[in-house]
Design a protein around this motif. Structure first.
Motif, PDB file in Angstrom:
ATOM      1  N   HIS A  69      41.002  43.939  30.124  1.00 30.70           N
ATOM      2  CA  HIS A  69      39.834  43.070  30.259  1.00 30.70           C
ATOM      3  C   HIS A  69      40.277  41.631  30.538  1.00 30.70           C
ATOM      4  O   HIS A  69      39.702  40.948  31.400  1.00 30.70           O
ATOM      5  N   ARG A  70      41.307  41.171  29.823  1.00 29.54           N
ATOM      6  CA  ARG A  70      41.821  39.818  30.042  1.00 29.54           C
ATOM      7  C   ARG A  70      42.376  39.674  31.461  1.00 29.54           C
ATOM      8  O   ARG A  70      42.154  38.666  32.126  1.00 29.54           O
ATOM      9  N   GLY A  72      41.505  41.388  34.044  1.00 28.09           N
ATOM     10  CA  GLY A  72      40.342  41.365  34.936  1.00 28.09           C
ATOM     11  C   GLY A  72      39.692  39.995  34.958  1.00 28.09           C
ATOM     12  O   GLY A  72      39.302  39.494  36.023  1.00 28.09           O
ATOM     13  N   ASP A  73      39.553  39.376  33.783  1.00 26.24           N
ATOM     14  CA  ASP A  73      38.958  38.032  33.729  1.00 26.24           C
ATOM     15  C   ASP A  73      39.825  37.027  34.479  1.00 26.24           C
ATOM     16  O   ASP A  73      39.316  36.173  35.200  1.00 26.24           O
ATOM     17  N   LEU A  74      41.129  37.120  34.317  1.00 22.48           N
ATOM     18  CA  LEU A  74      42.037  36.191  34.999  1.00 22.48           C
ATOM     19  C   LEU A  74      41.993  36.391  36.512  1.00 22.48           C
ATOM     20  O   LEU A  74      41.996  35.420  37.274  1.00 22.48           O
ATOM     21  N   GLU A  75      41.937  37.641  36.924  1.00 23.83           N
ATOM     22  CA  GLU A  75      41.867  37.910  38.360  1.00 23.83           C
ATOM     23  C   GLU A  75      40.561  37.402  38.958  1.00 23.83           C
ATOM     24  O   GLU A  75      40.543  36.827  40.054  1.00 23.83           O
ATOM     25  N   SER A  76      39.468  37.602  38.237  1.00 20.24           N
ATOM     26  CA  SER A  76      38.183  37.116  38.742  1.00 20.24           C
ATOM     27  C   SER A  76      38.155  35.591  38.757  1.00 20.24           C
ATOM     28  O   SER A  76      37.559  34.980  39.640  1.00 20.24           O
ATOM     29  N   ALA A  77      38.824  34.947  37.811  1.00 21.82           N
ATOM     30  CA  ALA A  77      38.892  33.481  37.789  1.00 21.82           C
ATOM     31  C   ALA A  77      39.732  32.964  38.947  1.00 21.82           C
ATOM     32  O   ALA A  77      39.442  31.902  39.510  1.00 21.82           O
ATOM     33  N   LYS A  80      37.733  32.946  42.335  1.00 18.95           N
ATOM     34  CA  LYS A  80      36.580  32.023  42.441  1.00 18.95           C
ATOM     35  C   LYS A  80      36.961  30.739  43.040  1.00 18.95           C
ATOM     36  O   LYS A  80      37.774  30.088  43.267  1.00 18.95           O
TER      37      LYS A  80
END
Length: 80
Positions: A69-70, A72-77, A80
């Motif tokens: 999950h982390r 995924g969050d880093l990749e999505s950040a 952006k």
């Protein structure tokens, strides 16, 4: 009188044989119970270790989910 003496000797022999047989049987039964108790203890120990391993596996799976999950969050950040 001789018949009574022979009967008493036979009775004593039979009683002695019976007592020895009962004692031998009890000793064997006690030994077998001890062996069975050892095997049950080993089995119970195995079950306890299995439960601990399952708990550890669940904990590791949860950690992997959190890490994914982390990531995924880093990749999505980053995107952006």
């Amino acid at each position: 009188m001789e018949g009574i003496i022979v009967a008493l000797i036979g009775l004593a022999g039979s009683a002695t044989g019976s007592i020895v047989g009962v004692l031998a049987s009890a000793k064997l039964t006690s030994y077998r119970l001890q062996q069975l108790e050892k095997r049950v203890e080993k089995h119970n120990n195995l079950i306890e270790r299995t439960y601990k391993l399952e708990e550890r596996a669940q904990l590791q799976e949860e950690k992997i989910k959190v890490a994914n999950h982390r990531i995924g969050d880093l990749e999505s950040a980053l995107h952006k």
